[in-house]
Design a protein around this motif. Sequence first.
Motif, PDB file in Angstrom:
ATOM      1  N   ARG A  61       0.836  -1.211   0.000  1.00  0.00           N
ATOM      2  CA  ARG A  61       0.000   0.000   0.000  1.00  0.00           C
ATOM      3  C   ARG A  61       0.871   1.260   0.000  1.00  0.00           C
ATOM      4  O   ARG A  61       0.713   2.153  -0.826  1.00  0.00           O
ATOM      5  N   ASN A 117       3.107   1.721  -3.218  1.00  0.00           N
ATOM      6  CA  ASN A 117       2.401   2.272  -4.376  1.00  0.00           C
ATOM      7  C   ASN A 117       2.215   3.779  -4.251  1.00  0.00           C
ATOM      8  O   ASN A 117       2.318   4.512  -5.243  1.00  0.00           O
ATOM      9  N   ILE A 118       1.959   4.252  -3.042  1.00  0.00           N
ATOM     10  CA  ILE A 118       1.792   5.685  -2.812  1.00  0.00           C
ATOM     11  C   ILE A 118       3.097   6.439  -3.060  1.00  0.00           C
ATOM     12  O   ILE A 118       3.096   7.575  -3.540  1.00  0.00           O
ATOM     13  N   THR A 170       6.637  -2.963  -5.747  1.00  0.00           N
ATOM     14  CA  THR A 170       6.654  -2.236  -4.471  1.00  0.00           C
ATOM     15  C   THR A 170       7.802  -2.700  -3.574  1.00  0.00           C
ATOM     16  O   THR A 170       8.360  -1.896  -2.812  1.00  0.00           O
ATOM     17  N   SER A 198      -7.033   7.409   0.784  1.00  0.00           N
ATOM     18  CA  SER A 198      -7.076   6.925  -0.591  1.00  0.00           C
ATOM     19  C   SER A 198      -5.730   7.238  -1.241  1.00  0.00           C
ATOM     20  O   SER A 198      -4.994   8.127  -0.792  1.00  0.00           O
ATOM     21  N   THR A 199      -5.403   6.504  -2.303  1.00  0.00           N
ATOM     22  CA  THR A 199      -4.141   6.756  -2.999  1.00  0.00           C
ATOM     23  C   THR A 199      -4.076   8.189  -3.510  1.00  0.00           C
ATOM     24  O   THR A 199      -3.056   8.871  -3.383  1.00  0.00           O
ATOM     25  N   GLU A 248      -1.331  10.986  -2.358  1.00  0.00           N
ATOM     26  CA  GLU A 248      -0.450  11.609  -3.348  1.00  0.00           C
ATOM     27  C   GLU A 248      -0.575  13.123  -3.315  1.00  0.00           C
ATOM     28  O   GLU A 248       0.425  13.850  -3.430  1.00  0.00           O
TER      29      GLU A 248
END
Length: 286
Positions: free
Chosen positions: A140, A143-144, A157, A268-269, A273
């Motif tokens: 998780r 990915n961020i 990742t 949330s992604t 971001e």
Amino acid sequence: LSSTRKDAAGRTRWADANISHLDRAKSVLCTLMTRDFLSDVRDLNVQLAMDGRNAGFVSEPPMPFSGNPFNLEIGNCIALLGINPRFQTDARSAVEYPLMRKLAKEIRDGVSGAVERYIEFRGSYFDANSKIYYGRYFSRIGNILKRPLALEESTPTRQVFQKHVLKTDCLAWLSPNISKIDFRRVETAENEGIRIHHQLVKSLLAAKKPKWIQINGLSTSKTFEKFFDLTFSEVWLDSEHVRYLHAEVKVDELKIPVVVHPFANRLSTATAERLLSSFLKRYEIR
């Protein structure tokens, strides 16, 4: 590896200014791992307990980092600090913990090469064939981090962490959750193990000079204010109703931006971001 002495109060000191930061970090790691971890766990369970009785730490050796921070490229990485390692009871833990105990015992017993084998084992955490990788947590966040680190979306990742992230924690001792830990007591706890772990973190930061320090979880912000000797400022992302904290910390004459954000698994992604983008723009980090 250990280059330490005790002061008049019996506290461990690293006084040799000529030793490199990485050698210093290895020396501090050795000092941490040679401690009586069962005694530390007993002390911390009382000293850091929300109810004054049991903070929930388990009887396992400390786990000061995941991955191999010694292999990261100087100035081309970030530091990600969590709260403490989560104690697991699954197939991964059946592989990881027995070997951790074995290597920790070898370090305490002064077995030649034990520290290097410990670092190598922790370094294998993000290998493609690793049997101890905790994908639910790291995938998780990995990915961020891809966009802020200017990595291709196709980057695995595990590779994000293996090559670009110094992963450590506020506390090195394992617990199933953090619900029983009172973080207001961390910096005032009378446990030298905490101070030694924090010295290790600072030595690694000085050695690797990360572009920024990222703290996952707002609950430890006051602890890190004392740890880094700074005061955080607050920023709200109005459209998201999400806040983050930021400041700069001076590490070995280098100023490093620090951001503290809510737990990544609660964002949330897109929100995560935008939060990091706001922080990076504020400090002109590219």
